[in-house]
Write a protein that holds these residues in place. Structure first.
Motif, PDB file in Angstrom:
ATOM      1  N   GLY A  42     -89.406 -59.281  73.560  1.00 32.13           N
ATOM      2  CA  GLY A  42     -87.971 -58.998  73.578  1.00 32.13           C
ATOM      3  C   GLY A  42     -87.109 -60.231  73.467  1.00 32.13           C
ATOM      4  O   GLY A  42     -85.880 -60.128  73.509  1.00 32.13           O
ATOM      5  N   ALA A  43     -87.710 -61.423  73.321  1.00 36.67           N
ATOM      6  CA  ALA A  43     -86.924 -62.647  73.145  1.00 36.67           C
ATOM      7  C   ALA A  43     -86.079 -62.520  71.875  1.00 36.67           C
ATOM      8  O   ALA A  43     -86.573 -62.094  70.835  1.00 36.67           O
ATOM      9  N   SER A  44     -84.804 -62.911  71.964  1.00 35.72           N
ATOM     10  CA  SER A  44     -83.900 -62.652  70.842  1.00 35.72           C
ATOM     11  C   SER A  44     -82.751 -63.631  70.720  1.00 35.72           C
ATOM     12  O   SER A  44     -82.046 -63.627  69.712  1.00 35.72           O
ATOM     13  N   GLN A  45     -82.529 -64.478  71.696  1.00 34.76           N
ATOM     14  CA  GLN A  45     -81.296 -65.257  71.742  1.00 34.76           C
ATOM     15  C   GLN A  45     -81.293 -66.479  70.849  1.00 34.76           C
ATOM     16  O   GLN A  45     -80.220 -66.980  70.493  1.00 34.76           O
ATOM     17  N   ALA A  46     -82.471 -66.981  70.469  1.00 32.52           N
ATOM     18  CA  ALA A  46     -82.512 -68.233  69.713  1.00 32.52           C
ATOM     19  C   ALA A  46     -83.539 -68.183  68.593  1.00 32.52           C
ATOM     20  O   ALA A  46     -84.059 -69.221  68.186  1.00 32.52           O
ATOM     21  N   ILE A  47     -83.839 -66.996  68.077  1.00 36.38           N
ATOM     22  CA  ILE A  47     -84.763 -66.840  66.966  1.00 36.38           C
ATOM     23  C   ILE A  47     -84.134 -65.955  65.895  1.00 36.38           C
ATOM     24  O   ILE A  47     -83.272 -65.131  66.189  1.00 36.38           O
ATOM     25  N   ASP A  48     -84.598 -66.142  64.666  1.00 38.24           N
ATOM     26  CA  ASP A  48     -84.189 -65.270  63.575  1.00 38.24           C
ATOM     27  C   ASP A  48     -85.108 -64.047  63.599  1.00 38.24           C
ATOM     28  O   ASP A  48     -86.291 -64.152  63.279  1.00 38.24           O
ATOM     29  N   HIS A  49     -84.579 -62.891  64.002  1.00 38.73           N
ATOM     30  CA  HIS A  49     -85.395 -61.685  64.033  1.00 38.73           C
ATOM     31  C   HIS A  49     -84.752 -60.570  63.223  1.00 38.73           C
ATOM     32  O   HIS A  49     -84.899 -59.384  63.510  1.00 38.73           O
ATOM     33  N   GLY A  50     -84.045 -60.977  62.170  1.00 40.92           N
ATOM     34  CA  GLY A  50     -83.513 -60.001  61.240  1.00 40.92           C
ATOM     35  C   GLY A  50     -82.237 -59.351  61.710  1.00 40.92           C
ATOM     36  O   GLY A  50     -81.513 -59.861  62.582  1.00 40.92           O
ATOM     37  N   ASN A  51     -81.962 -58.184  61.133  1.00 45.71           N
ATOM     38  CA  ASN A  51     -80.707 -57.492  61.404  1.00 45.71           C
ATOM     39  C   ASN A  51     -80.583 -57.017  62.840  1.00 45.71           C
ATOM     40  O   ASN A  51     -79.501 -56.643  63.283  1.00 45.71           O
ATOM     41  N   ALA A  52     -81.682 -57.016  63.588  1.00 49.90           N
ATOM     42  CA  ALA A  52     -81.640 -56.656  64.991  1.00 49.90           C
ATOM     43  C   ALA A  52     -80.750 -57.576  65.793  1.00 49.90           C
ATOM     44  O   ALA A  52     -80.293 -57.223  66.876  1.00 49.90           O
ATOM     45  N   GLY A  53     -80.482 -58.757  65.258  1.00 50.86           N
ATOM     46  CA  GLY A  53     -79.620 -59.685  65.978  1.00 50.86           C
ATOM     47  C   GLY A  53     -78.260 -59.122  66.303  1.00 50.86           C
ATOM     48  O   GLY A  53     -77.632 -59.528  67.276  1.00 50.86           O
ATOM     49  N   MET A  54     -77.779 -58.164  65.510  1.00 50.51           N
ATOM     50  CA  MET A  54     -76.461 -57.598  65.779  1.00 50.51           C
ATOM     51  C   MET A  54     -76.417 -56.852  67.106  1.00 50.51           C
ATOM     52  O   MET A  54     -75.346 -56.652  67.672  1.00 50.51           O
ATOM     53  N   ALA A  55     -77.558 -56.425  67.621  1.00 56.20           N
ATOM     54  CA  ALA A  55     -77.594 -55.703  68.883  1.00 56.20           C
ATOM     55  C   ALA A  55     -77.930 -56.599  70.066  1.00 56.20           C
ATOM     56  O   ALA A  55     -77.958 -56.125  71.208  1.00 56.20           O
ATOM     57  N   GLN A  56     -78.187 -57.887  69.803  1.00 56.08           N
ATOM     58  CA  GLN A  56     -78.515 -58.819  70.877  1.00 56.08           C
ATOM     59  C   GLN A  56     -77.558 -60.010  70.827  1.00 56.08           C
ATOM     60  O   GLN A  56     -76.516 -59.984  71.434  1.00 56.08           O
ATOM     61  N   ASN A  57     -77.914 -61.022  70.049  1.00 55.94           N
ATOM     62  CA  ASN A  57     -77.042 -62.182  69.852  1.00 55.94           C
ATOM     63  C   ASN A  57     -76.623 -62.218  68.386  1.00 55.94           C
ATOM     64  O   ASN A  57     -77.398 -62.622  67.514  1.00 55.94           O
ATOM     65  N   PRO A  58     -75.393 -61.796  68.055  1.00 57.64           N
ATOM     66  CA  PRO A  58     -74.993 -61.711  66.645  1.00 57.64           C
ATOM     67  C   PRO A  58     -74.986 -63.047  65.921  1.00 57.64           C
ATOM     68  O   PRO A  58     -75.056 -63.078  64.692  1.00 57.64           O
ATOM     69  N   ALA A  59     -74.930 -64.146  66.664  1.00 54.21           N
ATOM     70  CA  ALA A  59     -74.939 -65.458  66.008  1.00 54.21           C
ATOM     71  C   ALA A  59     -76.264 -65.730  65.311  1.00 54.21           C
ATOM     72  O   ALA A  59     -76.308 -66.516  64.353  1.00 54.21           O
ATOM     73  N   THR A  60     -77.355 -65.091  65.741  1.00 49.62           N
ATOM     74  CA  THR A  60     -78.646 -65.321  65.086  1.00 49.62           C
ATOM     75  C   THR A  60     -78.664 -64.792  63.663  1.00 49.62           C
ATOM     76  O   THR A  60     -79.513 -65.192  62.861  1.00 49.62           O
ATOM     77  N   LEU A  61     -77.735 -63.907  63.303  1.00 52.27           N
ATOM     78  CA  LEU A  61     -77.660 -63.434  61.924  1.00 52.27           C
ATOM     79  C   LEU A  61     -77.365 -64.581  60.966  1.00 52.27           C
ATOM     80  O   LEU A  61     -77.754 -64.541  59.800  1.00 52.27           O
ATOM     81  N   GLY A  62     -76.670 -65.614  61.450  1.00 51.49           N
ATOM     82  CA  GLY A  62     -76.343 -66.770  60.631  1.00 51.49           C
ATOM     83  C   GLY A  62     -77.520 -67.685  60.351  1.00 51.49           C
ATOM     84  O   GLY A  62     -77.369 -68.677  59.633  1.00 51.49           O
ATOM     85  N   MET A  63     -78.717 -67.365  60.890  1.00 51.75           N
ATOM     86  CA  MET A  63     -79.903 -68.178  60.641  1.00 51.75           C
ATOM     87  C   MET A  63     -80.572 -67.806  59.322  1.00 51.75           C
ATOM     88  O   MET A  63     -81.494 -68.480  58.877  1.00 51.75           O
ATOM     89  N   MET A  64     -80.109 -66.734  58.662  1.00 52.64           N
ATOM     90  CA  MET A  64     -80.678 -66.358  57.373  1.00 52.64           C
ATOM     91  C   MET A  64     -80.153 -67.292  56.294  1.00 52.64           C
ATOM     92  O   MET A  64     -79.062 -67.870  56.428  1.00 52.64           O
ATOM     93  N   PRO A  65     -80.899 -67.525  55.207  1.00 52.14           N
ATOM     94  CA  PRO A  65     -80.468 -68.472  54.158  1.00 52.14           C
ATOM     95  C   PRO A  65     -79.161 -68.048  53.495  1.00 52.14           C
ATOM     96  O   PRO A  65     -78.886 -66.855  53.323  1.00 52.14           O
ATOM     97  N   ASP A  66     -78.375 -69.024  53.113  1.00 57.96           N
ATOM     98  CA  ASP A  66     -77.116 -68.758  52.425  1.00 57.96           C
ATOM     99  C   ASP A  66     -77.392 -68.079  51.083  1.00 57.96           C
ATOM    100  O   ASP A  66     -78.382 -68.355  50.388  1.00 57.96           O
ATOM    101  N   GLY A  67     -76.508 -67.152  50.710  1.00 56.86           N
ATOM    102  CA  GLY A  67     -76.613 -66.481  49.433  1.00 56.86           C
ATOM    103  C   GLY A  67     -77.628 -65.356  49.381  1.00 56.86           C
ATOM    104  O   GLY A  67     -77.961 -64.873  48.296  1.00 56.86           O
ATOM    105  N   THR A  68     -78.129 -64.928  50.529  1.00 60.09           N
ATOM    106  CA  THR A  68     -79.130 -63.865  50.556  1.00 60.09           C
ATOM    107  C   THR A  68     -78.612 -62.645  51.311  1.00 60.09           C
ATOM    108  O   THR A  68     -77.695 -62.742  52.136  1.00 60.09           O
ATOM    109  N   SER A  69     -79.213 -61.516  51.022  1.00 61.58           N
ATOM    110  CA  SER A  69     -78.966 -60.266  51.746  1.00 61.58           C
ATOM    111  C   SER A  69     -80.290 -59.750  52.264  1.00 61.58           C
ATOM    112  O   SER A  69     -81.355 -60.079  51.721  1.00 61.58           O
TER     113      SER A  69
END
Length: 441
Positions: A42-69
């Protein structure tokens, strides 16, 4: 809960279609959201774990590469095992398998990352057979089904090469079914006020000559409850890259702002063995999901080994002091108010996880989710046994192409046994599975 049903819900790994109830394991919250995070305890605060970040720490969404979906499509099976017993009798909950399809979409464009998702935030429930002692002699099922869902609008902003911040706005909805039998003296002990015939001291009171009574509201729908409400929620988060190997993060989810849940005007009933069934409207007063404060860190200990740890503080004491309902008769019999003391304690959850990259295609994960039980034994109810504490999690990820990968997680929660203030012994364990396919473009 209704057994063997489909729940359309968005795990934090992605978004889902609709929310039913879920048998949550950190109180009323899931032990993890999405198979990447869940496989790591359930660790989620400082890792890139995909779109699930929106339900935990939304800042992790910014860890995905620029220009990608990223598009996530997921499926889960939640497998609770709940039993309640008194000397000489045992009742097993029929809610043992819940199916959870899910999907979501997030895009990064320069410093901004944004998307949309729907997910089931949490819930709890059980279903006991009509011939069990939980039916209270009414020969009708005793059950509960609480579900809380969200449509989430997340945004993350990369302030600089080290710092990313994020926020979400949530449109929320909640629903509840409840069918509960109780001896008259227990029901009277929960009453906090009455009017009309319900307050009369004579035989016009529908409960006057009862030895037992039953409160019921249920729409028998797999995806909603008879009592419904909507509202809003929000969260804030941040991620900071200390160096190339160490990242720290934290988030705060605000206590929800849900309206009172209400049934239709004649969709609830109060029955007793001393009077005809009365029909009316049930209002569940000020039910809210709790605030959650979480901090965590990750360490790329080796190129192939990632370690992560979070600690969460869940504010149950503020949101689960008492479960309050008001019944308004549509048959001219007045109203009656109930309060079921809950007195939940704030809950601390420790998430520990690791991910080992075995080769370019395969990643293996493992973790622990350790928590205390937020419900004092004196107040735990067999219809709401949110008492699971420890979880062991396993997971794997497999890269099937340059654009796609597959992830899965398995959670094993050993059974926890408590005895309520009314003398009912309750055991609750779980085996949960999640799988997900992700596509990047």
């Amino acid at each position: 809960m209704k057994p063997s049903k489909s729940i359309f819900y968005l795990t934090p790994l992605c978004a889902l279609l609709a929310a039913g109830s879920v048998h949550a394991t950190n109180g009323m919250l899931m032990e993890g959201y999405g198979p990447i995070s869940t496989g790591m305890g359930g660790a989620s605060q400082a890792i890139d774990h995909g779109n699930a970040g929106m339900a935990q720490n939304p800042a992790t969404l910014g860890m995905m590469p620029d220009g990608t979906s990223r598009l996530d499509v997921a499926f889960g099976i939640l497998g609770p095992d709940v039993k309640s017993s008194v000397p000489g009798m045992e009742a097993k909950s029929g809610g043992t398998s819940y199916l959870m399809p899910a999907f979501g979409y997030v895009k990064r464009n320069g410093a901004y990352t944004y998307g949309i998702g729907m997910f089931a935030q949490g819930g709890m429930g059980t279903e006991y057979a009509a011939n069990s002692f939980m039916a209270g002699g009414f020969s009708l099922p005793a059950r509960s089904e609480l579900g809380v869902g969200n449509v989430i609008f997340p945004v993350a902003y990369q302030v600089n090469s080290n710092l990313t911040v994020g926020a979400t706005l949530k449109f929320m909805w909640a629903s509840l079914d409840l069918q509960m039998a109780a001896p008259r003296n227990e029901l009277l002990g929960m009453m906090t006020g009455s009017s009309g015939k319900f307050a009369a001291q004579d035989l016009t009171n529908p409960l006057a000559t009862a030895t037992k009574a039953r409160i019921s509201f249920s729409d028998e729908n797999d995806f909603t409850g008879a009592a419904k409400s909507t509202g809003f929620g929000a969260s804030l988060g941040a991620v900071y890259k200390v160096n190339k190997d160490v990242t720290v993060g934290g988030s705060y989810q605000f206590k929800s702002g849900l309206d009172d849940m209400k049934t239709a005007s004649s969709a609830a009933s109060i029955a007793s063995d001393g009077a005809a069934t009365d029909y009316g409207q049930m209002t569940v007063i000020d039910f809210q999901m709790p605030s959650v404060f979480a901090v965590g860190a990750s360490w790329q200990a080796q190129p192939s080994l990632l370690l992560a740890a979070d600690i969460k503080y869940i504010g149950w004491a503020d949101s689960m002091k008492s479960f309050k309902m008001r019944y308004d008769s549509s048959m001219g019999n007045g109203s009656v108010s109930f309060a079921m003391p809950q007195n939940w304690k704030d809950q601390t959850v420790l998430n520990l996880g690791m991910a080992w990259k075995a080769n370019e295609q395969l990643t293996l994960r493992a973790g622990l989710n350790l928590a205390d039980n937020p419900i004092p034994d004196a107040y735990v109810n067999p219809l709401f046994p949110a008492t699971v504490k420890s979880h062991v999690t396993l997971g794997m990820g497999y890269k099937v192409s340059e654009a796609g990968d597959f992830n899965a997680s398995l959670t094993l929660a050993p059974s926890e046994t408590v005895t309520s203030g009314s003398g009912v012994t309750i055991s609750h364990g779980q085996t949960n599975l999640q799988v997900m396919y992700s596509h990047r473009f």
